[in-house]
Design a protein around this motif. Structure first.
Motif, PDB file in Angstrom:
ATOM      1  N   MET A 264       0.820  -1.211   0.000  1.00 57.22           N
ATOM      2  CA  MET A 264       0.000   0.000   0.000  1.00 57.22           C
ATOM      3  C   MET A 264       0.858   1.267   0.000  1.00 57.22           C
ATOM      4  O   MET A 264       0.342   2.360  -0.240  1.00 57.22           O
ATOM      5  CB  MET A 264      -0.944   0.018   1.202  1.00 57.22           C
ATOM      6  CG  MET A 264      -2.098  -0.955   1.063  1.00 57.22           C
ATOM      7  SD  MET A 264      -3.232  -0.876   2.460  1.00 57.22           S
ATOM      8  CE  MET A 264      -4.604  -1.848   1.837  1.00 57.22           C
ATOM      9  N   LEU A 265       2.155   1.119   0.243  1.00 56.10           N
ATOM     10  CA  LEU A 265       3.067   2.255   0.192  1.00 56.10           C
ATOM     11  C   LEU A 265       3.462   2.600  -1.245  1.00 56.10           C
ATOM     12  O   LEU A 265       4.151   3.599  -1.468  1.00 56.10           O
ATOM     13  CB  LEU A 265       4.319   1.964   1.016  1.00 56.10           C
ATOM     14  CG  LEU A 265       4.102   1.669   2.506  1.00 56.10           C
ATOM     15  CD1 LEU A 265       5.425   1.340   3.173  1.00 56.10           C
ATOM     16  CD2 LEU A 265       3.430   2.845   3.191  1.00 56.10           C
ATOM     17  N   GLU A 266       3.023   1.784  -2.202  1.00 57.53           N
ATOM     18  CA  GLU A 266       3.413   2.035  -3.592  1.00 57.53           C
ATOM     19  C   GLU A 266       2.305   1.669  -4.583  1.00 57.53           C
ATOM     20  O   GLU A 266       2.572   1.395  -5.748  1.00 57.53           O
ATOM     21  CB  GLU A 266       4.687   1.260  -3.920  1.00 57.53           C
ATOM     22  CG  GLU A 266       4.631  -0.210  -3.615  1.00 57.53           C
ATOM     23  CD  GLU A 266       5.970  -0.910  -3.725  1.00 57.53           C
ATOM     24  OE1 GLU A 266       5.973  -2.145  -3.915  1.00 57.53           O
ATOM     25  OE2 GLU A 266       7.002  -0.223  -3.636  1.00 57.53           O
ATOM     26  N   THR A 267       1.058   1.680  -4.105  1.00 54.30           N
ATOM     27  CA  THR A 267      -0.092   1.385  -4.961  1.00 54.30           C
ATOM     28  C   THR A 267      -1.236   2.332  -4.615  1.00 54.30           C
ATOM     29  O   THR A 267      -1.212   3.010  -3.587  1.00 54.30           O
ATOM     30  CB  THR A 267      -0.573  -0.066  -4.767  1.00 54.30           C
ATOM     31  OG1 THR A 267      -0.891  -0.270  -3.386  1.00 54.30           O
ATOM     32  CG2 THR A 267       0.475  -1.064  -5.214  1.00 54.30           C
ATOM     33  N   ASP A 268      -2.239   2.339  -5.471  1.00 52.66           N
ATOM     34  CA  ASP A 268      -3.468   3.080  -5.193  1.00 52.66           C
ATOM     35  C   ASP A 268      -4.392   2.158  -4.407  1.00 52.66           C
ATOM     36  O   ASP A 268      -4.890   1.170  -4.943  1.00 52.66           O
ATOM     37  CB  ASP A 268      -4.130   3.522  -6.501  1.00 52.66           C
ATOM     38  CG  ASP A 268      -5.305   4.476  -6.286  1.00 52.66           C
ATOM     39  OD1 ASP A 268      -6.018   4.322  -5.274  1.00 52.66           O
ATOM     40  OD2 ASP A 268      -5.506   5.364  -7.121  1.00 52.66           O
ATOM     41  N   SER A 269      -4.616   2.474  -3.138  1.00 55.54           N
ATOM     42  CA  SER A 269      -5.474   1.645  -2.290  1.00 55.54           C
ATOM     43  C   SER A 269      -6.887   2.194  -2.192  1.00 55.54           C
ATOM     44  O   SER A 269      -7.674   1.745  -1.351  1.00 55.54           O
ATOM     45  CB  SER A 269      -4.866   1.526  -0.888  1.00 55.54           C
ATOM     46  OG  SER A 269      -4.716   2.808  -0.295  1.00 55.54           O
ATOM     47  N   SER A 302       3.407  10.622  -3.270  1.00 48.80           N
ATOM     48  CA  SER A 302       4.103   9.342  -3.221  1.00 48.80           C
ATOM     49  C   SER A 302       5.529   9.548  -2.713  1.00 48.80           C
ATOM     50  O   SER A 302       5.940  10.658  -2.373  1.00 48.80           O
ATOM     51  CB  SER A 302       4.129   8.714  -4.626  1.00 48.80           C
ATOM     52  OG  SER A 302       2.820   8.603  -5.158  1.00 48.80           O
ATOM     53  N   ARG A 303       6.289   8.447  -2.649  1.00 48.34           N
ATOM     54  CA  ARG A 303       7.691   8.544  -2.273  1.00 48.34           C
ATOM     55  C   ARG A 303       8.431   9.496  -3.213  1.00 48.34           C
ATOM     56  O   ARG A 303       8.021   9.710  -4.350  1.00 48.34           O
ATOM     57  CB  ARG A 303       8.339   7.164  -2.316  1.00 48.34           C
ATOM     58  CG  ARG A 303       7.938   6.273  -1.148  1.00 48.34           C
ATOM     59  CD  ARG A 303       8.462   4.876  -1.323  1.00 48.34           C
ATOM     60  NE  ARG A 303       8.341   4.084  -0.097  1.00 48.34           N
ATOM     61  CZ  ARG A 303       8.202   2.774  -0.074  1.00 48.34           C
ATOM     62  NH1 ARG A 303       8.147   2.092  -1.209  1.00 48.34           N
ATOM     63  NH2 ARG A 303       8.108   2.125   1.075  1.00 48.34           N
ATOM     64  N   ALA A 304       9.536  10.036  -2.739  1.00 49.73           N
ATOM     65  CA  ALA A 304      10.235  11.115  -3.449  1.00 49.73           C
ATOM     66  C   ALA A 304      10.556  10.751  -4.897  1.00 49.73           C
ATOM     67  O   ALA A 304      10.272  11.529  -5.822  1.00 49.73           O
ATOM     68  CB  ALA A 304      11.505  11.492  -2.697  1.00 49.73           C
ATOM     69  N   ALA A 305      11.146   9.580  -5.134  1.00 48.95           N
ATOM     70  CA  ALA A 305      11.535   9.220  -6.496  1.00 48.95           C
ATOM     71  C   ALA A 305      10.321   9.081  -7.403  1.00 48.95           C
ATOM     72  O   ALA A 305      10.373   9.438  -8.589  1.00 48.95           O
ATOM     73  CB  ALA A 305      12.334   7.916  -6.480  1.00 48.95           C
ATOM     74  N   VAL A 306       9.229   8.581  -6.851  1.00 49.84           N
ATOM     75  CA  VAL A 306       8.008   8.385  -7.642  1.00 49.84           C
ATOM     76  C   VAL A 306       7.385   9.729  -8.006  1.00 49.84           C
ATOM     77  O   VAL A 306       6.996   9.962  -9.153  1.00 49.84           O
ATOM     78  CB  VAL A 306       7.003   7.510  -6.879  1.00 49.84           C
ATOM     79  CG1 VAL A 306       5.700   7.361  -7.655  1.00 49.84           C
ATOM     80  CG2 VAL A 306       7.612   6.140  -6.592  1.00 49.84           C
ATOM     81  N   ARG A 307       7.271  10.623  -7.025  1.00 54.14           N
ATOM     82  CA  ARG A 307       6.653  11.912  -7.339  1.00 54.14           C
ATOM     83  C   ARG A 307       7.534  12.737  -8.272  1.00 54.14           C
ATOM     84  O   ARG A 307       7.010  13.495  -9.102  1.00 54.14           O
ATOM     85  CB  ARG A 307       6.286  12.679  -6.082  1.00 54.14           C
ATOM     86  CG  ARG A 307       7.384  13.073  -5.159  1.00 54.14           C
ATOM     87  CD  ARG A 307       6.823  13.887  -3.988  1.00 54.14           C
ATOM     88  NE  ARG A 307       7.840  14.325  -3.069  1.00 54.14           N
ATOM     89  CZ  ARG A 307       8.191  13.694  -1.953  1.00 54.14           C
ATOM     90  NH1 ARG A 307       7.573  12.571  -1.608  1.00 54.14           N
ATOM     91  NH2 ARG A 307       9.144  14.170  -1.173  1.00 54.14           N
ATOM     92  N   GLU A 308       8.859  12.576  -8.197  1.00 53.40           N
ATOM     93  CA  GLU A 308       9.719  13.289  -9.147  1.00 53.40           C
ATOM     94  C   GLU A 308       9.470  12.785 -10.564  1.00 53.40           C
ATOM     95  O   GLU A 308       9.489  13.569 -11.523  1.00 53.40           O
ATOM     96  CB  GLU A 308      11.183  13.127  -8.760  1.00 53.40           C
ATOM     97  CG  GLU A 308      11.568  13.840  -7.479  1.00 53.40           C
ATOM     98  CD  GLU A 308      11.159  15.302  -7.479  1.00 53.40           C
ATOM     99  OE1 GLU A 308      11.393  15.996  -8.492  1.00 53.40           O
ATOM    100  OE2 GLU A 308      10.577  15.768  -6.476  1.00 53.40           O
ATOM    101  N   LYS A 309       9.224  11.498 -10.712  1.00 52.11           N
ATOM    102  CA  LYS A 309       8.875  10.968 -12.031  1.00 52.11           C
ATOM    103  C   LYS A 309       7.559  11.564 -12.503  1.00 52.11           C
ATOM    104  O   LYS A 309       7.417  11.935 -13.682  1.00 52.11           O
ATOM    105  CB  LYS A 309       8.778   9.445 -11.986  1.00 52.11           C
ATOM    106  CG  LYS A 309       8.427   8.831 -13.327  1.00 52.11           C
ATOM    107  CD  LYS A 309       8.391   7.317 -13.268  1.00 52.11           C
ATOM    108  CE  LYS A 309       8.033   6.728 -14.635  1.00 52.11           C
ATOM    109  NZ  LYS A 309       7.985   5.242 -14.614  1.00 52.11           N
TER     110      LYS A 309
END
Length: 324
Positions: A264-269, A302-309
């Motif tokens: 759930m830390l890396e998906t749409d729940s 989201s997590r930093a790397a994900v939101r930067e993408k």
């Protein structure tokens, strides 16, 4: 007395303005517009210096995404965020949080916001609508009812289809509509177990909200409000035309909201993203769907790397568009 811009709770250069919308059986109705204007250099040299952005939040939410606002302002855009009636800054004592009986009621909120943004006085400026979740559904329907006003539509995990899918929605709608006729403000059982809030807290992107603005398990839902949302889903399912280019940002994967899981830390729940992607194809003639691996329901939290993408995708898409 003329309305004024006052300091906002977000601090810094953020300002807010209360927009009066009349009253209903629960009392005074207001919306609240928050703004972040670009710095002097960006307002003159930024690539988006002729752009106004209007952001609308999702269900059981309010505007607090300062990094998102700053991203637009750094490129010269004037950024505005609307806390809709009975949400966040606009929620008054005794009101049913988030309640409307039709998503079209928000036309008044949006019209007041556009007026406060000075849109009538700046006909040459382009308008980008930016919506998250229920706000994405609301803005999509608004754009279709007001063709030619928006130059672009950016949707962050928009709630375009019910979590049960089309068949479940069609079966549920008559039951919800029947109850909405005789008990529109009745409360449904709370089904949000708070896992999405927990994911944002563990990722570290969720600030502490003022009391009552963003409950851990969401606002209680009502038949009248749920009917309004289902009607919106049905309208999208039949096809609309937002009359401008649209970018839809989604997580790559969904996770079940019934039991806590580390993914759930890396998906749409919250939403079923495959169903949302399918529904997004019915928004108009030029729709770009971007799936961001590792993203939460709010892609930009989201997590930093994900939101930067996600910001890179947004920047590249904006650069590729020839906006009116």
């Amino acid at each position: 007395m003329e309305e004024v811009w006052l300091p906002d709770l977000l601090g810094g250069r953020f300002r807010q303005r209360t927009l009066s919308l009349g009253s209903d059986a629960e009392g005074e109705i207001v919306a609240t517009l928050v703004r972040l204007l670009p710095s002097w250099p960006a307002s003159w040299t930024g690539r988006l210096r002729d752009v106004d952005v209007l952001y609308v939040h999702g269900w059981s939410d309010y505007f607090f995404q300062t990094r998102l606002a700053q991203w637009w302002a750094d490129r010269g855009a004037r950024f505005y965020a609307l806390d809709l009636r009975k949400y966040g800054r606009s929620l008054r004592a005794g009101q049913t949080p988030g309640y409307v009986s039709s998503l079209a009621e928000y036309d008044a909120d949006i019209a007041a916001a556009l007026s406060a943004m000075g849109r009538e006085d700046r006909p040459g400026r382009r308008l980008v609508l930016l919506g998250h979740s229920t706000g994405g559904l609301t803005l999509s329907l608004w754009a279709a009812r007001h063709p030619g006003v928006a130059s672009a539509l950016v949707l962050n995990s928009p709630w375009l289809e019910f979590q049960t899918g089309a068949w479940g929605r069609e079966a549920l709608t008559p039951l919800v509509a029947a109850r909405a006729r005789w008990d529109p403000l009745g409360m449904h059982p709370v089904v949000d177990l708070g896992f999405y809030t927990r994911a944002q807290q563990e990722v570290g992107t969720l600030p502490e909200a003022p009391e009552g603005w963003r409950p851990e398990r969401g606002f209680p839902t009502t038949p009248g409000w749920l009917k309004a949302v289902l009607d919106g889903h049905d309208t999208v399912a039949r096809g609309i035309d937002v009359a401008c280019p649209a970018l839809v940002l989604l997580s790559q994967r969904s996770s079940s909201p019934l039991v806590w899981r580390p993914d759930m830390l890396e998906t749409d729940s919250v939403l079923v993203v495959d169903d949302i992607a399918k529904a997004a194809t019915r928004l108009g003639r030029l729709v770009t769907i971007a799936r961001i691996d590792g993203a939460l329901h709010d892609v930009f939290l989201s997590r930093a790397a994900v939101r930067e993408k996600a910001y890179r995708v947004l920047g590249e898409w904006m650069q590729s568009q020839t906006l009116r």
